[in-house]
Design a protein around this motif. Structure first.
Motif, PDB file in Angstrom:
ATOM      1  N   ALA A   1      19.059   9.382   0.866  1.00 58.86           N
ATOM      2  CA  ALA A   1      20.088   9.613  -0.150  1.00 58.86           C
ATOM      3  C   ALA A   1      20.381   8.363  -0.971  1.00 58.86           C
ATOM      4  N   SER A   2      19.840   7.217  -0.580  1.00 60.12           N
ATOM      5  CA  SER A   2      20.090   5.966  -1.293  1.00 60.12           C
ATOM      6  C   SER A   2      18.988   5.715  -2.308  1.00 60.12           C
ATOM      7  N   TRP A   3      19.378   5.393  -3.534  1.00 65.11           N
ATOM      8  CA  TRP A   3      18.405   5.088  -4.567  1.00 65.11           C
ATOM      9  C   TRP A   3      18.319   3.583  -4.835  1.00 65.11           C
TER      10      TRP A   3
ATOM     11  N   GLN B   1      18.743  -2.802  -1.130  1.00 67.55           N
ATOM     12  CA  GLN B   1      19.494  -2.870   0.121  1.00 67.55           C
ATOM     13  C   GLN B   1      18.605  -3.407   1.243  1.00 67.55           C
ATOM     14  N   PRO B   2      19.167  -4.225   2.132  1.00 69.15           N
ATOM     15  CA  PRO B   2      18.361  -4.746   3.238  1.00 69.15           C
ATOM     16  C   PRO B   2      18.055  -3.672   4.281  1.00 69.15           C
ATOM     17  N   GLU B   3      18.808  -2.582   4.310  1.00 68.74           N
ATOM     18  CA  GLU B   3      18.593  -1.513   5.283  1.00 68.74           C
ATOM     19  C   GLU B   3      18.914  -0.174   4.620  1.00 68.74           C
ATOM     20  N   MET B   4      18.134   0.836   4.924  1.00 71.30           N
ATOM     21  CA  MET B   4      18.424   2.162   4.394  1.00 71.30           C
ATOM     22  C   MET B   4      18.485   3.151   5.549  1.00 71.30           C
TER      23      MET B   4
END
Length: 75
Positions: free
Chosen positions: A49-51, A55-58
């Motif tokens: 869900a993250s675009w 980010q260092p972590e998803m």
């Protein structure tokens, strides 16, 4: 005359498959991962869900895991 020759053609060899879709559920995924050992092939499917790629972590929400033998996966 073409119709008569079409009727004489033999059916292709093999087993006929009938799909039973009564229990079929569909899901949207945008992530897939596959791993294997000598004994099994594991495929994970989920949703990211993250675009934001910086980010260092998803976090991936896994929806389905398919486990099968290598023979079944190759087939």
């Amino acid at each position: 005359m073409a119709e008569a020759s079409a009727e004489k053609r033999p059916e292709p060899a093999g087993t006929r498959v009938k799909w039973n879709v009564e229990q079929l559920k569909s899901s949207y995924v945008n992530f897939a991962n596959a791993n294997s050992t000598r004994e099994e092939v594991v495929m994970n499917f989920g949703l990211n869900a993250s675009w934001d790629r910086s980010q260092p972590e998803m976090e991936i929400e896994l929806a389905h895991r398919i486990v099968m033998s290598p023979f079944a996966a190759k087939r």
